[in-house]
Design a protein around this motif. Structure first.
Motif: not given
Ligand SMILES: Nc1ncnc2c1ncn2[C@@H]1O[C@H](COP(=O)(O)OP(=O)(O)OP(=O)(O)O)[C@@H](O)[C@H]1O
Ligand SMILES: [Mg+2]
Lengths: 316, 270
Positions: A50, A114, A121
């Protein structure tokens, strides 16, 4: 080079095998040598993926690829290493149960972050825009080259692990795993040893995550689940946690068998792929884990043999 | 309670060589409410080799573990008084800092690394921290070459059957523990029943090493139930019972002391 015999399935299957092997090798240093069961593998891997994705896609870099990739991946690796430092520090004084809860909790936190930090994200919708840092022609050629690079990275990790077994650092890790108070009485900081172990391992896991992001092009929080940790853990335990080649052998037999042979060559109904297969995979891995622990707890390759190794490197 | 001193000359340090000493002040340790060690003021290391004796459960091991800080203190302070005059508060340091100050202890209960060979175990003991970092993956040769001679000397001296293998018998593990301690080059060595379970011949060898070490300036404190070792090795004997050192003096005086005879040796021993 003619790579027509490779289909997209096979390439991504092989990529998975290589990547999970890399994770299993790094996990081997923690679990096999220092006896620290890190159940947060996917957390470090996910952070790498990420952080890389966000940096690569959202930052306005003054240069293009391959530098854009290298800079993003380097920072992602570094951030994963810092996460390893924090988690390593957190768990360094905990017993086995504490380590399990701590690392598992960390992985869950990464997945939640996330999902909720969707400005960065894309949250549950996911995030696109990732691509190979090169373009050598067809999609398949690019994917193949990326597979080759992944294999090279994993080979480097294998070489590192192999050297660790033959170094004072590896001996220290084995000693930490065997009798921590005794190591401390020899004047060695087991705290520092464990911190470094987590920093290096987590950074490596982060790099593998970043490289995975490039391969899949699209980051989906569904991929940052416990399945990644499970795959590395099951592969390693099947091959033998204490052996250098344990992760390699085990992951080929688990991920290789399932992701390549079962998914590509068994005539499974089309509609299974999105829903049933991931569940089936986790069930199969879980079952493998139980069978190995029941019938061959040291794994296929068996226990570490320091007497043979030491005989080879120092003579009798 | 301050220990009674028996035997005239023990009150005055007999030698000119200054040795590192350890001072234990007001150190208390209890397990589940029962006081196991309660030492008011005790200095160890005045004489080269001191024996620490006392009945089972007197707190000898616990006291040594408190010095190493592998057992925490309920209260009190333990300090290393350096030969040079300085002072190190051991009770404020983590256990892994002791060896760096030269304070080393062997274990009464067998402690070993079951995955490491004898050679491994000794190389571990000698390896410097800078070679044990994750990026020093090519430093095995260096560490081996630096210390091979010294390790071989001990291996040959004690006659380990197959040092390339794992330590097998209890005796071998016990000996390995002692050699690990010796390789750390202690300036203050605590030995907790080092010869228990060793055959006569090896006991002699251990005693000879201890004598050499003490002659070289290391302070040694030894706990033993084999009193022949104590009488023949020690310059001073401390008698511990119920958590405190209640008596100290030269071996002959302790051997004949009524309290010691009653509480520990039993009538008819002398
Ligand atoms: N970790 C512990 N937990 C609870 N009790 C303990 C612990 N360690 C020691 N004890 C108790 O403290 C007392 C002193 O034990 P210690 O081992 O110090 O005695 P010792 O003088 O070394 O005896 P021995 O000669 O048998 O070795 C004993 O009663 C023992 O049971
Ligand atoms: Mg004892």
């Amino acid at each position: 080079m003619n790579i027509d015999w490779l289909d997209a399935f096979l390439i991504s299957g092989l990529f998975q095998v290589a990547m999970v092997t890399g994770l299993a090798l790094l996990l081997h240093l923690q679990l096999g040598l220092a006896r620290i069961a890190n159940f947060g593998v996917v957390g470090f891997w996910g952070i790498g993926m990420y952080v890389f994705g966000v940096l690569y896609v959202k930052v306005d870099w003054p240069f293009g690829d391959p530098w854009q990739f290298l800079a993003s991946a380097a920072i992602a690796t570094f951030v994963a290493g810092v996460a390893g430092l924090l988690i390593g520090w957190l768990i360094s004084d905990l017993n086995t149960d504490g380590v399990l809860v701590g690392t598992l909790g960390f992985a869950t936190a990464v997945q939640i972050l996330a999902t909720t930090e969707d400005d960065f994200t894309g949250g549950a919708l996911g995030m696109g825009g990732l691509d190979f840092p090169f373009d050598i022609g067809r999609v398949k050629d690019n994917e193949f080259l990326w597979l080759v690079i992944m294999v090279a990275v994993v080979a480097a990790i294998l070489l590192y692990v192999w050297r660790v077994h033959r170094s004072p650092y590896g001996r220290l890790l084995i000693a930490v795993g065997g009798n921590e108070p005794l190591v401390r009485s020899l004047g060695k900081s087991t705290f520092r040893a464990k911190l470094w172990l987590f920093v290096v391992g987590s950074a490596g896991m982060g790099l593998l995550g970043a490289m995975n992001g490039v391969m899949v092009h699209y980051l989906d929080v569904g991929n940052v689940g416990v399945g990644v940790t499970l795959a590395a853990m099951v592969g390693l335990v099947l091959g033998g946690t204490a052996r250098v080649w344990g992760g390699v052998v085990g992951v080929i037999l688990t991920v290789g068998l399932f992701d390549i042979v079962v998914q590509s060559y068994l005539p499974l109904p089309e509609e299974w792929y999105s829903q049933a297969i991931p569940v089936l995979r986790e069930a199969a891995f879980g079952l493998t884990l139980m069978l190995v622990l029941l019938f061959r707890p040291l794994g296929l390759l068996g226990d570490m043999r320091r007497d043979k190794l030491m005989g080879r490197i120092h003579g009798r | 309670m301050v220990a009674d001193v028996v035997g005239a000359e023990a009150a005055v340090p007999a030698e000119a060589v200054t040795r590192p000493r350890i001072r234990v002040q007001g150190a208390v340790k209890s397990f589940s409410g029962r006081v196991v060690v309660d030492v008011d003021d005790l200095v160890l290391g005045d004489r080269p080799i001191q024996g620490l004796i006392g009945p089972n459960g007197a707190g000898k091991t616990t006291l040594m573990r408190m010095i190493m800080h592998s057992t925490s203190l309920d209260r009190g302070r333990i300090a290393l008084l350096l030969a040079s005059g300085g002072e190190v508060a051991l009770s404020a340091l983590p256990p892994n800092r002791m060896a760096g100050h030269g304070v080393v202890k062997s274990n009464q209960v067998i402690m070993d690394f079951d995955k490491l060979t004898i050679w491994d175990s000794l190389l571990l003991a000698v390896a410097e921290a800078r070679y044990e970092q994750p990026h020093r993956i090519a430093s095995e040769r260096t560490v081996f070459d630096r210390h091979e001679g010294q390790i071989r000397e001990y291996l040959e001296y004690f006659g380990f059957a197959d040092p390339a293998a794992f330590a097998m018998s209890a005796g071998e593990k016990k000996l390995l523990d002692i050699v690990r301690c010796l390789l750390l080059r202690p300036t203050f060595l605590l030995l907790d029943e080092p010869t228990a379970g060793l055959p006569e011949e090896l006991t002699e060898k251990v005693m000879a090493v201890v004598r050499d070490l003490a002659a070289g300036g290391t302070s040694v404190v030894i706990v033993e139930h084999d009193l022949n070792v104590i009488w023949s090795l020690c310059d001073e004997v401390l008698f511990m019972a119920e958590g405190s050192v209640i008596l100290r003096g030269d071996p002959q005086a302790i051997r004949e002391n009524r309290t010691v005879v009653e509480k520990y040796l039993g009538e008819g021993h002398v």
